[in-house]
Design a protein around this motif. Structure first.
Motif, PDB file in Angstrom:
ATOM      1  N   TYR A1521      53.622  -8.640 -61.024  1.00  0.00           N
ATOM      2  CA  TYR A1521      52.329  -9.141 -61.490  1.00  0.00           C
ATOM      3  C   TYR A1521      52.188 -10.623 -61.143  1.00  0.00           C
ATOM      4  O   TYR A1521      51.127 -11.089 -60.732  1.00  0.00           O
ATOM      5  N   LYS A1568      46.852  -3.851 -67.390  1.00  0.00           N
ATOM      6  CA  LYS A1568      46.762  -4.983 -66.461  1.00  0.00           C
ATOM      7  C   LYS A1568      46.549  -4.478 -65.038  1.00  0.00           C
ATOM      8  O   LYS A1568      45.770  -5.040 -64.270  1.00  0.00           O
ATOM      9  N   GLN A1571      43.060  -3.303 -64.648  1.00  0.00           N
ATOM     10  CA  GLN A1571      42.103  -4.410 -64.457  1.00  0.00           C
ATOM     11  C   GLN A1571      42.080  -4.861 -63.001  1.00  0.00           C
ATOM     12  O   GLN A1571      41.022  -5.070 -62.428  1.00  0.00           O
TER      13      GLN A1571
END
Length: 1983
Positions: A1521, A1568, A1571
């Motif tokens: 990430y 996440k 998104q």
């Protein structure tokens, strides 16, 4: 005759349930439109035809129909044996045949008959029969039995199985008869006159053939006669004089009849042994002195061959033949030969070579048979060419012309010998002769005719007989046979003949019904005549009109079976009943009967008489009357009362067979006399009969006399019965019913029947009243020693005593024990067995004290009695045995009757195993605990047995494992919860405790039955291999997981409506992420095109602008299906009758504000051609991937989905590929595959080749290899025709080879693929376009073939695979093409000039990935170093940045174990030169550096994603990430860096990182990542092309793989699939396949595996939350770790786990141990991951009570005792679903008006309920109540029997033994609360109080004085039982005179009285009158 037939004196029994019988099939056929009926209808008006009187009308019509028609009606009945019905209802099945119709019907006594199946065939049915075929299973030897109906027609046999398969087996010859056997069918060939002409003399053809399965060949049967001369010679059964008359499967025998000699033989039928087979096949080659044998075989074979071509078995030959000339028929008739070797020796010699050992063998059929067994029956019905195996026309009824078919007299045999030898027929079965009738010497008896009926029967003493009825002699011959010890051989003993006109066996009453010549019915059991049978309403022909009974016309209703006319009683039959065709209605024939029928024949006609019997099923049989009518009667059973039946069993067990037979026959006659007793009097009748047989005069004994008054007998019958017996031995008991009784009746009131509890006070007072009259010394009470059972009294007494002990252990039978005890006490008294009488008195004090008569047995006569050794003075008592077991004392073996006392055996062994802790008790050591009583033990010296002393505190196996053993053993013995309920509560407590323990920690691999026994429905349901329901309404075995109905119609069509909302709703309960994903991935609705019209833009330009915008949006829409396929993976079960719904790919748009339509086809802008072809392919794949692998999909359905319109062909191609990916394409027939490929449609070929290869992953399947090779020029021989295969199809085929040979290391394919990576372009433009994708495919395929083999590539060292790949990767000189393809590549390409160096741009990607896959996870550092990025700037310039990504990826996955989930590791892959500070003097190309850095990072991230795929590892996710954020930052600055790297390169890197993230989080739906995907979904402009959209939506699909049910695996195979699917170069536009074939993107499915575990509540069948505890195995990175997860959750990969456990306290614990085997968990996961869990009582599910504050136990934590008071019974329903507990609370725990005065018991009941719920043992509630009831009854003093106290004592003893073991063990015992001590105390107080008052009673008992008569008797017995004081009658001298306590202790230790019980006796024994206070030192309460 060898056996004397013991005939009972003339008696008669009544048959019951008389009703007329018409075969149901006839009724059914009457409505059936077949020719037979039409004929009948023409003859007579319909109304008359089947008139209600049935038979008469039928007879009339039948006589007019031709004889041939009339013969056809026949039927047979059998006991119903199909698994059609769940409930055990007894029913009959009928198979009825008429003409061409066969009707199979069923019906029972309670249910009218109904048609089960009806068949109509083309030609007349010759025979119909039931037959069971054994279908061999591939794995083991166990066979599956298929139940079938076989319908024999002239030319074939139709076989219909119960499961719905149909077979047609052609018959190669005319069949005369067919027989069902254990192995299959036996066929008898019809003998034609032409038999003899077949070639050489003395070569008869086989006559008996077998067919083991409808698909098998028909093979001749071998027989092994017991020859007189040459021993038993094995040969074919070719004797034409042998006719089979009977066959039977259990035992497997055949009875045959020799028509020449008139004798019957019995043969055992079995499989052929290999040496028999070889000897039969060899014997043809034996030199017989002449070349005859050889010639014959050749001749025959040729014959078979010629004939079968022209002549099908039906006889419709292709050539019309003229009539046969007389000469051609007489070729060489030889005399027929026989088995019975009574013919001359020399003629026997020639039979050595039976002619049929050779024939044309058609291999195709056998293969088809094998194939068809494996698949559906529709695939291969053997063709008529099967007829080629046998000659046909010889057997046909009319000999046909001689067109060279039959050797005409002038043709020579030599011509036919030229035919080559064919393969012989291998026989399957062998008949071995067991027995033949002897032929009477002198031949004075005329030859007996063929038996018209053969059957097996057995008598009441279990002897078996084979009976056959010889009509010519009017006799039934019964051959007794026994099974030898090894049960394989039958030994036939003596023959008995019974004069009979007809006979039928009655299966379930061990008897047979015989019709004597005079016309009367007689019942026999075996060869013992029982009695005549009186059929109400029918005259026995021997009666004249005068002496027949007055009330004949009304059927007497029989007791044993309530008559229920109108329906028939159907039952199961163990053997098939012989079909008996009603050929014609026989006229009454009187001519050769010895007995005169009646005076005049005319009277005979007037009243019908019985002239035949047929269709016996169980105890019912049909009588055929002379009038043609048929009646069905039932013969009564031997006993209806369970108790009488058990007593008879015991008597039969112990007596010698003859004596037993006498008793049983006598009883049968008495019980079933016409107008016999009603059911309740059965026991009384039995006692009277039994005692009379033992020599008692029941008239004189008071209690037996009373029994008579309960048998009401009408005077008529009484008078009839009072005839004195002919034998004149002892009086018939019926005589006792004389007038003498009436005098008695006046003086006495009739007492009622004994009621169940045995507390019949009136009976007792009566008995007392009469006993005073007849003083016990009166001489009349002597026993008659001449009675038949007198010598056996002791043995009989003992077995009945053991039976009494057995009844004590069954609550349901215990009421009957009180009846039995009266009989036992009488016998015990008369045998002077004091201790037995004492035992009975202790059990039933109030009952026994009323009896005091005894009968004298003369001392002189007592020597005639046989006193068996097993009759000991001290009586065996099972309860005291169990009690001493609990106390840990040593125990002698307990005697039991095998087969009768099963409950005793079960409980004794259970205690031995669980309480004594002897693990072998149930297996090897059973003899230590049980002494089997065998009937032969008369007087064996009893040798002393030494028992090992078992100390009560012994080291023992952990009780847990004992409990498990006990539960498993009980289940294996067939013990169920229902049985447990009938075990008395004290005895059952240890078993309940074991069950309770097992319930806490069950094994996951127990069988369903064990789980049922321990009450874990969750496990039962799990073990019940639940496959998924097939429709979408229920996924997961009965879960109604219905997807929600959506409001808008169009929403249904987005193809994602099948995701199970219930499960996703539990996984993601807080938000609507699933709906969001559906919104992002739907492509079936128009997109919104919002373009603002600027003022300066004209309308036309505006439209163009909108369409351009739409074109951009369509790039995204077209990429969506790839992601959607992953999202909806395996979520749908198609309906076989509907095509698969495919959502359409909608490429239109709507423009706001007016929602106008925007379309690309308007022609305003240029749209690329074929733009939608690949997207629609992907759309087809997405639709097809919804189909779950467990669905029912077949070839027809796949073809049915083929679209009509050609524009949908691409979609269908994708659908085919998807079917391959989910494994269904293997069902597609080869023909269809060929069909699709010949169409030449490129997409279809690609989809099909990839699909088939995926379905056959790693199988090296040859047929698929051939299929693929056609499409790969390199795999074809160099000289083959050049096929024009489209390039993409070649790419697909190459990948296909990789898939089919995945991981096999196949040398040839590896070599070809290696050279194909560098395939040069050809001269004529071949291989010039899109070369990159072909080279990549070859590399990927090579990697797959050698997947993970590393340096161990066996046999490939000479190929130098790694070096060659390295060269392809870095470039260099091209090597000369080796091998077959040298010719192909001779001339270079004219277009592309590459010179002789390798074009690295083409070969590098394939070679890099091939190296990566070959060395995958091998951690081979030397290869990994080849792949390091260059460490100088100069070299960096020479390499494409993209290739750096691949090299980094390859290097990392080779060094698999070094991948670490952190940013440092990722950065460590960037070479040193880029990480340091740069010296400005160097000329550094910043662009090169930035690109290299980004691509290397992306490659390392991708490797990280693969390494942690599907693991949801947080560190890996955080690391990825972070890099994604970094990349996005760089992109968002439009500054320097982005420009340097280039937008495209950054976007590629970012896409790869996003894919890596979604791989790690696969199936988890992480927000996440969602998104990020949504962010990229919205970006459509600029550089965002089709390929990037595809990558982003694939990431979204992987994130929600299979709707959250699937995740990725990291097995080698999965990594290979992911490398193919996620190759980092995505297509630039929708038709771009240059670098990588788009279809390969879907291979990601091969890496998916189900790992979602969904707990489902077993009661509500709804998914729920449950806490899991997961233990990881230890690895080098971490120790063994345990984590808690809330399910439903994804499990980690199973190979990493040690154990998965459902944790309490809400649900029952359940542990799956993965260190043993993972198969169990895998099968759960593959079945939708449904794990059944069971909520504990008192708990609420997590959804309703997340914190656990509402549970029943929560309130009681702080102050324990108030819990009971706070517990409101009303609340119970929220905590337990047990209906019993809920209703108990409702009725017993709530205060109501009438319960006010019982307040205390309400509180008590509430407390019990609370205890049961909290302790999780609701089944203990009855035990608690029973204890409370017993104690209450004792306190009130109204106990009538001491049984409850026995149970109480066992409970206390178990509790003591548990407490003794220490407090550590207290938690797993059942009775933990204060309840038991309180109850125990109450009993003690009650008994001590009584003792204080009545110590004198106890003293007098111990002195042996008479037993007290009043209420004291009961209390005394209670005291003795509870305090376990043995029978002290003869020991009081020992204990009385004790002076001190020590003296007492030493004396009493021999008696085995427990110390605390002895102390209660101290005051009594030491003679102190002052009561318990004397022993100051011993406070009694302590004990």
């Amino acid at each position: 005759m060898s056996e004397v037939v013991y005939e009972e004196t003339a008696t008669m029994i009544a048959a019951g349930e008389l009703q007329s019988f018409v075969p149901f099939g006839r009724e059914h056929c009457r409505n059936h439109p077949n020719a037979f009926n039409l004929q009948l209808r023409e003859l007579q008006p319909a109304s008359e035809l089947w008139s209600s009187d049935g038979a008469a009308g039928l007879v009339g019509s039948l006589q007019e129909v031709s004889l041939q028609e009339r013969e056809k009606e026949c039927w047979q009945l059998r006991k119903g044996c199909m698994g059609v019905r769940e409930e055990d209802v007894e029913f009959e099945e009928e198979l009825y045949t008429a003409g061409t119709v066969v009707v199979w019907s069923q019906g029972s006594r309670t249910q009218a008959s109904n048609v089960y199946k009806a068949f109509t065939v083309d030609s007349p049915v010759q025979q119909a029969l039931w037959c069971n075929f054994a279908v061999p299973q591939n794995k083991k030897d166990e066979k599956e039995v298929e139940q079938t109906v076989c319908i024999v027609q002239g030319s074939c046999v139709n076989v219909h199985t119960v499961t719905g398969k149909d077979f047609i087996s052609p018959l190669p010859f005319q069949v005369s008869n067919v027989w069902a056997t254990k192995f299959g069918l036996l066929l008898e060939r019809k003998n034609a006159a032409t038999d003899a002409q077949l070639g050489p003399p003395g070569e008869p053809l086989p006559t008996v053939f077998s067919m083991l399965h409808p698909l098998d060949e028909i093979a001749p049967v071998v027989c092994k006669p017991t020859g007189l001369f040459e021993g038993s010679r094995v040969q074919y059964a070719s004797d034409s004089t042998m006719k089979i008359v009977f066959s039977c499967s259990q035992p497997s025998v055949v009875v045959s009849y020799d028509t020449l000699q008139g004798i019957h033989s019995v043969w055992a039928l079995r499989k052929v042994t290999p040496d028999e087979r070889s000897s039969v096949l060899r014997c043809a080659a034996d030199p017989c002195g002449t070349p005859l044998g050889l010639m014959a075989s050749g001749f025959l074979t040729s014959h078979l061959r010629n004939i079968s071509r022209l002549d099908s078995p039906g006889g419709s030959g292709a050539i019309g033949f003229g009539p046969v000339t007389g000469t051609s028929c007489t070729v060489g008739t030889s005399s027929p030969l026989h088995y019975s070797a009574l013919h001359s020796h020399q003629s026997r010699m020639t039979t050595s070579s039976p002619g049929l050992h050779s024939r044309i063998h058609s291999p195709s059929i056998s293969n088809m048979a094998a194939l068809s067994r494996a698949h559906s029956p529709g695939m291969a019905a053997p063709s008529f060419s099967g007829a080629a195996r046998f000659n046909t026309s010889f057997y046909s009824q009319s000999p046909r012309g001689h067109h060279g078919l039959l050797p005409s007299p002038n043709s020579t045999i030599n011509e036919t010998m030229l035919v080559p030898e064919m393969e012989p027929i291998v026989p399957d079965l062998c008949m071995e002769q067991l027995w033949s009738e002897t032929i009477t010497a002198g031949g004075h008896r005329e030859m007996s005719s063929q038996a018209s009926k053969v059957f097996l029967t057995s008598d009441l003493c279990e002897n078996c007989y084979l009976c056959f009825l010889v009509e010519s002699h009017q006799e039934l011959r019964c051959v007794k046979f026994i099974e030898s010890n090894d049960t394989s051989q039958l030994i036939f003993a003596s023959v008995t003949t019974i004069p009979a006109k007809d006979a039928e066996p009655l299966q379930n009453i061990d008897a047979m019904l015989v019709l004597e010549a005079c016309g009367s019915l007689v019942l026999y059991t075996g060869v013992t005549r029982v009695s005549k049978v009186f059929v109400p309403g029918l005259l026995s022909p021997t009666f004249s009109m005068t002496n027949h009974l007055p009330h004949l016309s009304t059927p007497v209703e029989n007791v044993s079976t309530p008559a229920n006319a109108g329906s028939r009683h159907l039952q199961r039959l163990d053997e098939a009943v012989m079909p008996s065709p009603v050929s014609e209605l026989r006229a009454p024939n009187i001519k050769h009967h010895e007995a005169s029928f009646l005076e005049d024949y005319t009277f005979q006609q007037a009243t019908p008489y019985i002239h035949a019997l047929r269709d016996a099923v169980c105890n019912r049989v049909t009588l055929e009357l002379s009038s043609g009518a048929m009646l069905r009667i039932s013969i009564p059973e031997i006993a209806t009362s369970e108790l009488v039946r058990k007593c008879l069993q015991a008597i039969r067990f112990i007596l010698p067979k003859e004596a037993a037979m006498k008793v049983l026959v006598k009883w049968y006659n008495i019980y079933n006399a016409p107008g016999g007793p009603s059911a309740h009097a059965e026991w009384n009748l039995f006692v009277t009969c039994f005692m009379t047989l033992m020599g008692y005069n029941t008239d004189r004994l008071a209690w037996t006399r009373n029994l008579h008054f309960e048998v009401p007998l009408s005077p008529v019958i009484a008078a009839k019965k009072a005839r004195p017996s002919d034998g004149g031995s002892d009086e018939d008991w019926e005589y006792l019913l004389g007038s003498h009784y009436h005098r008695q009746m006046i003086s006495q009131s009739v007492c009622g029947p004994l009621d169940s509890s045995g507390s019949n006070s009136s009976l007792i007072t009566d008995a007392e009243g009469t006993s005073s009259v007849s003083s016990s010394s009166s001489p009349s009470l002597k026993l008659d020693s001449a009675a038949p059972l007198f010598p056996h009294i002791p043995a009989l007494f003992y077995v009945l005593h053991l039976l009494y002990q057995e009844l004590q252990l069954d609550e349901l039978q215990r009421a009957r024990a009180s009846s039995l005890v009266c009989l036992l006490q009488q016998l015990a008294r008369d045998l002077q067995l004091e201790e037995y009488v004492d035992l009975y008195w202790r059990d039933y004090p109030s009952l026994i004290s009323g009896f005091n008569e005894s009968c004298l047995i003369d001392q002189a006569l007592s020597s005639q009695m046989q006193h068996p050794s097993y009759l000991r003075a001290e009586p065996p008592c099972v309860l005291s045995w169990l009690s001493s077991c609990l106390r840990g004392e040593e125990v002698p073996p307990f005697p039991y009757l095998p087969g009768i006392c099963q409950r005793t055996r079960l409980l004794v062994l259970s205690y031995a195993l669980y309480i004594t802790g002897d693990e072998n008790a149930t297996s090897t050591d059973a003899a230590k605990y049980l002494a089997k009583l065998s009937a032969g033990q008369k007087s064996r010296p009893s040798e002393p047995i030494h028992y090992r002393r078992q100390s009560s505190v012994k080291v023992k196996v952990t009780s847990g494992s004992l409990a498990e053993q006990l539960v498993v053993w009980l289940t294996s013995e067939g013990f169920t919860l229902k049985d447990l309920e009938s075990v008395p509560f004290g005895v059952a407590l240890p078993i309940r405790e074991a069950i309770y323990r097992c319930r806490e920690q069950p094994c996951s691999d127990w069988s369903e039955e064990v789980c049922l026994l321990i009450g874990r429905q969750d496990l039962t349901k799990q073990a019940h291999k639940m496959t998924l329901a097939k429709s979408k309404a229920s996924v997961g075995s009965g879960l109604s997981l219905e997807p929600p109905a959506t409001t808008e119609a169009d929403e249904e069509e987005d193809g994602m409506s099948d995701i199970i909302q219930e499960v996703t709703g539990l996984i993601w309960s807080q938000d609507l992420r699933v709906q969001e994903v559906r919104r992002l991935l739907q492509s079936s609705r128009p997109v919104r095109v919002s373009v603002v019209q600027l003022p300066e833009v004209s309308d036309h330009e505006y439209i163009e602008e909108k369409e351009n915008k739409l074109l951009q949006l369509c790039q995204r829409t077209m990429a969506l299906p790839v992601g959607r396929g992953l999202f909806t993976l395996f979520s749908y079960h198609p309906v076989p009758t509907e095509p698969l719904p495919v959502p359409k790919l909608n490429l239109t748009g709507r423009a706001p504000p007016r929602n106008t339509m925007v379309d690309l086809n308007s022609g305003n802008i240029d749209v690329p051609p074929n733009m939608t072809s690949w997207p629609s392919f992907h759309n087809g794949v997405a639709a097809g991937l919804k189909i779950a692998p467990a669905s029912q999909v077949d070839s027809a359905w796949i073809a049915y989905n083929k679209p009509k319109s050609p524009e949908l062909a691409n979609e269908y191609a994708g659908f085919l590929m998807a079917l391959g990916l989910n494994g269904h394409l293997t069902k597609l027939a080869t023909l269809n595959i060929h069909d699709y490929l010949t169409k030449g449609h490129e997409m279809t070929s690609i989809g099909l080749l990839l699909g088939v290869s995926s379905a056959k992953l790693g199988t090296m399947d040859m047929s698929i290899t051939r299929l693929l090779s056609i499409h790969i020029p390199a795999l074809l021989p160099p000289t083959s025709t050049e096929l024009d295969v489209p390039h993409n199809v070649q790419v697909a085929a190459v990948i296909g080879i990789g898939l089919v040979y995945q991981g096999t290391g196949h040398r040839h394919n590896a070599e070809v693929l290696l050279s194909e990576i560098g395939r040069p372009p050809g001269p004529e433009m071949e291989y010039c376009t899109d070369r990159e994708s072909y080279s990549l495919a070859a590399g990927l395929a090579l990697g797959m073939v050698c997947l993970g083999h590393g340096s161990n590539l066996t046999g490939m060292t000479d190929l130098n695979v790694p070096e060659q790949l390295y060269q392809y990767m870095v470039g260099g000189h091209r090597r000369a093409q080796a091998g077959a393809n040298r010719e192909r590549h001779k001339s270079p390409s004219y277009q592309i000039k590459e010179g002789d160096t390798i074009n690295v741009d083409v070969t590098c990607p394939g070679a890099t990935l091939a190296l990566a896959m070959i060395y995958l996870k091998t951690n081979n550092r030397s290869i990994a170093d080849w792949l390091k990025p260059p460490d100088t700037w100069f070299l960096l310039d020479f390499i494409k940045p993209e290739f750096l990504l691949l090299r980094t990826l390859a290097r990392c996955i080779i060094m698999w174990d070094e991948i670490l989930p952190n940013t440092e590791w990722v950065k460590s892959n960037i070479p040193q030169i880029m990480r340091g500070t740069f010296d400005p003097s160097e000329d550094i190309n910043m662009e090169t550096m930035a690109q290299a850095q980004d691509y290397i990072t992306a490659g390392a991230c991708l490797a990280l994603g693969l390494r942690f795929a599907g693991s949801a590892n947080c560190d890996a996710f955080d690391c990825l990430y972070e890099f994604a954020r970094t990349f996005m930052k760089i992109m968002s600055f439009a500054g320097t860096a982005a420009v340097q790297t280039g937008y495209y390169n950054l976007q590629t890197g970012l896409s790869m990182i996003l894919l890596a993230m979604s791989m790690v989080m696969s199936g988890t739906g992480n927000l996440k990542v969602l998104q990020l995907c949504r962010f990229f979904h919205k970006r459509t402009g600029g550089e965002m092309n089709y390929g990037f959209h595809m990558a982003h939506h694939m990431a979204l699909g992987l994130l929600f793989l299979g709707g959250g049910r699937y995740t990725l695996s990291t097995s080698n195979s999965a990594i290979a699939a992911l490398l193919c699917a996620l190759y980092p170069h995505f297509p630039a536009h929708s038709t771009d396949n240059r670098y990588h074939l788009q279809a390969l993107r879907h291979l990601a499915v091969l890496a998916a595996e189900p790992r979602l575990l969904v707990p489902v509540d077993v009661d509500s069948l709804k998914p729920c939350y449950a806490l899991l505890e997961i233990t990881y195995k230890e690895t080098k990175w971490y120790d063994e770790t345990t984590v808690e997860l809330m399910a439903p959750t994804m499990l980690p990969e199973l190979h990493l786990l040690k154990r998965v456990k459902v944790k309490g306290p809400r649900y029952w614990e359940l542990s799956v141990d993965l260190s043993k085997e993972t198969q169990h968990l895998k099968s759960i996961l593959s079945r939708d991951g449904v794990l059944y869990v069971k909520l504990r009582a008192g708990q609420l599910p997590y959804k309703d009570d997340p914190q656990g504050w509402k549970s029943l136990l929560a309130s009681t934590v702080n102050h324990r005792n108030s819990g009971v008071r706070a517990f409101k019974p009303d609340a119970i329903s929220t905590f337990t679903s047990e209906p019993a507990l809920v209703s108990f609370a409702k009725f017993f725990c709530k205060t109501s008006e009438e319960m006010k005065h019982r307040e205390d018991s309400l509180v008590l009941f509430s407390a019990m309920l609370y205890e049961c719920v909290t302790q999780e043992c609701p089944e203990m509630l009855p035990t608690y109540i029973a204890i409370e009831q017993a104690v209450g009854a004792l306190r009130r003093g109204d106990l009538l029997q001491t049984f409850p106290l026995w149970q109480m004592r066992l409970v206390v003893e178990l509790w003591d033994s548990r407490v003794l073991r220490g407090p550590a063990n207290r938690h797993d015992t059942l009775l933990t609360s204060e309840f038991l001590p309180v109850m125990k105390n109450m009993v003690d107080v009650a008994l001590d109080g009584w003792l204080k008052e009545n110590s004198s009673v106890l003293r007098s008992y111990m002195k042996g004085e008479a037993l007290p008569k009043d209420a004291q008797s009961t209390m005394l017995a209670c005291f003795l039982v509870y305090r376990s004081i043995p029978c002290l009658r003869n020991t009081h001298t020992q204990l009385e005179g004790c002076s001190s306590l020590g003296d007492l202790l030493s004396r009493s230790s021999q008696l085995g009285i427990p110390l605390r019980d002895l102390l209660r006796l101290v005051p009594v024994l030491l003679g102190s009158a002052s009561g318990p206070q004397t022993l100051q030192g011993f406070p009694l309460q302590a004990f």
